[in-house]
Design a protein around this motif. Structure first.
Motif, PDB file in Angstrom:
ATOM      1  N   ASP A 115       2.574   1.770  -3.478  1.00 33.67           N
ATOM      2  CA  ASP A 115       1.840   1.996  -4.399  1.00 33.67           C
ATOM      3  C   ASP A 115       1.168   3.551  -4.383  1.00 33.67           C
ATOM      4  O   ASP A 115       0.919   4.046  -5.534  1.00 33.67           O
ATOM      5  CB  ASP A 115       0.109   1.037  -4.259  1.00 33.67           C
ATOM      6  N   ARG A 116       1.022   3.916  -3.198  1.00 32.05           N
ATOM      7  CA  ARG A 116       0.812   5.504  -3.100  1.00 32.05           C
ATOM      8  C   ARG A 116       1.770   6.339  -3.692  1.00 32.05           C
ATOM      9  O   ARG A 116       1.685   7.255  -4.379  1.00 32.05           O
ATOM     10  CB  ARG A 116       0.667   5.650  -1.530  1.00 32.05           C
ATOM     11  N   ALA A 162       0.756  -1.206  -0.098  1.00 32.08           N
ATOM     12  CA  ALA A 162       0.169  -0.067  -0.141  1.00 32.08           C
ATOM     13  C   ALA A 162       0.664   1.166  -0.046  1.00 32.08           C
ATOM     14  O   ALA A 162       0.595   2.198  -0.639  1.00 32.08           O
ATOM     15  CB  ALA A 162      -1.010  -0.074   1.281  1.00 32.08           C
ATOM     16  N   VAL A 163       2.089   1.174   0.593  1.00 35.97           N
ATOM     17  CA  VAL A 163       2.875   2.289   0.842  1.00 35.97           C
ATOM     18  C   VAL A 163       3.569   2.566  -0.393  1.00 35.97           C
ATOM     19  O   VAL A 163       3.452   3.872  -1.135  1.00 35.97           O
ATOM     20  CB  VAL A 163       3.850   2.132   1.833  1.00 35.97           C
ATOM     21  N   GLY A 198       1.593   5.915  -7.359  1.00 36.60           N
ATOM     22  CA  GLY A 198       0.562   6.608  -7.794  1.00 36.60           C
ATOM     23  C   GLY A 198       0.866   8.180  -7.840  1.00 36.60           C
ATOM     24  O   GLY A 198       0.402   8.983  -8.900  1.00 36.60           O
ATOM     25  N   LYS A 199       1.475   8.748  -6.916  1.00 40.08           N
ATOM     26  CA  LYS A 199       1.906   9.914  -7.085  1.00 40.08           C
ATOM     27  C   LYS A 199       2.919  10.468  -8.034  1.00 40.08           C
ATOM     28  O   LYS A 199       2.541  11.700  -8.754  1.00 40.08           O
ATOM     29  CB  LYS A 199       2.363  10.493  -5.578  1.00 40.08           C
ATOM     30  N   LEU A 227      -3.967   3.840  -8.299  1.00 41.99           N
ATOM     31  CA  LEU A 227      -3.363   3.563  -7.212  1.00 41.99           C
ATOM     32  C   LEU A 227      -3.542   4.461  -5.928  1.00 41.99           C
ATOM     33  O   LEU A 227      -3.341   3.985  -4.657  1.00 41.99           O
ATOM     34  CB  LEU A 227      -1.703   3.834  -7.846  1.00 41.99           C
ATOM     35  N   LEU A 228      -4.238   5.526  -6.111  1.00 39.72           N
ATOM     36  CA  LEU A 228      -4.074   6.350  -4.961  1.00 39.72           C
ATOM     37  C   LEU A 228      -5.627   6.574  -4.509  1.00 39.72           C
ATOM     38  O   LEU A 228      -5.843   6.752  -3.118  1.00 39.72           O
ATOM     39  CB  LEU A 228      -3.942   8.136  -5.297  1.00 39.72           C
TER      40      LEU A 228
END
Length: 394
Positions: A50-51, A47-48, A54-55, A228-229
């Motif tokens: 992916d963020r 999850a980390v 995504g950014k 992703l976000l």
């Protein structure tokens, strides 16, 4: 001693873990799971990561917006043909002395734009249009670096899933293709035309291809970032929701086509043909709408038809977004989705007002550039709404 200590303490635990794993799924799987537990490693991607990825995708999509806007300003200021060479590395250093500037100016003087339009241009005037095109090309290189360098880093760190790796490779390849397509477009404006009195301009077909591929790159990057976000919205799969979802997709496609049609307007200077609204001159449908033969040529080469098409597509986009908003009024949906629809409605009317003002005022550069930027905002909101309404996998 060290080996025996390890065998007595940690080795016993590892050995027990391996024996259990061997019984329930095989040695390879057991070794992997035990090594992970012993080392305390965290699985990637997660999850980390992916963020973070995504950014990065959102930032990349923003750089594409900058390239499109800067390219539009370059086109409006008629600066796109000032650099007559294309070198990936060599042209990164601008002229620094008067002799170098004069040599660059002399190269420009060998091509049709100077001979036909700018034969009385001074060196200082040339410097302005050269710097405009130089800024656009350097921004394009920055876009490439924004995609490729982080992609290499994230790949090496193991932060990309298999499907995301394929998508990132495609996006990076598309960025490189964009650069080549941009030069292919510029070359069309440097070629000598059969009729020496033709106004030098790039091919509207190549301009549309260049803009269209940039919009595809932007949409793909933005969609990846949103996926992703943003956590998925819980939407009911009722018949009305299915209708709204389909209508939103159709509206997004219409907005995309409307933005793409603007490339033909820009390529043919069609915004300067009829500067009145809602009529075109004294008529709703001008007489020269199908002046070219065969008829299909008019949609891509007749400035009157191109402007007429852009008007119709713009009005259709406003109508479609208004209907979309009306359909959503009494439907239960999350606050974020309602915000996307309301924002889309506000921006589509603002974009229509900008387009009409640009037309009536004979296409001033600041207003025209704002109108082009507005099309990207509108496309972004359309994509956001489609993302919010997407059907979740079961």
């Amino acid at each position: 001693m060290l080996l025996s200590g390890w065998s007595c303490r940690g080795g016993l635990r590892v050995g027990l873990g391996l024996s259990r794993s061997w019984k329930h799924g095989g040695a390879r799987k057991g070794i992997r799971s035990v090594v992970t537990k012993v080392s305390g490693a965290t699985s990637v991607p997660n999850a980390v990561t992916d963020r973070i990825v995504g950014k990065w995708m959102i930032v990349c999509s923003g750089t594409v917006v900058g390239a499109v806007v800067l390219g539009g300003v370059t086109r409006l200021t008629e600066s796109g043909l000032s650099m007559v060479d294309w070198h990936l590395i060599k042209e990164m250093k601008p002229p620094s002395s008067r002799a170098e500037w004069e040599a660059e100016f002399q190269k420009y003087q060998q091509f049709p734009e100077f001979k036909i339009l700018n034969h009385d241009m001074t060196l200082n005037e040339f410097k302005f249009i050269w710097h405009m095109e130089y800024s656009h090309r350097m921004w394009g290189r920055a876009v490439g670096l924004a995609y490729i360098l982080p992609a290499i880093y994230f790949w090496r760190k193991g932060w990309l899933s298999r499907s995301l790796k394929l998508r990132v490779v495609g996006l990076c390849g598309f960025v490189c293709f964009q650069g080549l397509l941009g030069w292919y477009m510029v070359k069309s404006g440097l070629e000598e035309k059969k009729d020496s009195h033709d106004i030098p301009r790039v091919s509207q077909y190549r301009l549309a291809a260049h803009l269209g591929s940039a919009l595809v790159l932007y949409c793909a990057s933005l969609w990846t970032g949103l996926s992703l976000l943003l956590p998925p919205s819980q939407m009911s799969n009722t018949g009305r929701m299915l209708l709204l979802r389909r209508f939103a997709r159709g509206t997004g496609g219409l907005v995309f086509i409307t933005a793409l049609s603007g490339a033909f307007v820009a390529g043919l200077d069609a915004g300067l043909v009829y500067n009145s609204f809602p009529k075109m001159g004294e008529r709703w449908v001008p007489d020269d709408l199908f002046a070219f033969s065969p008829a299909l040529r008019n949609f891509f080469e007749n400035p009157t038809t191109v402007q007429f098409d852009h008007r119709v597509l713009g009005i259709a986009s406003v109508t479609a977004v208004t209907v979309l908003y009306a359909l959503s009024r009494r439907m239960p949906m999350p606050r974020r989705t309602k915000m996307a629809i309301s924002s889309l409605l506000a921006v589509v009317y603002m974009q229509a007002a900008l387009g009409i003002s640009t037309l009536l005022l004979h296409v001033p550069t600041p207003l025209a550039a704002t109108h082009q930027s507005g099309s990207l905002v509108l496309l972004s909101l359309s994509l956001w709404l489609i993302h919010e309404l997407r059907r979740l996998p079961k």
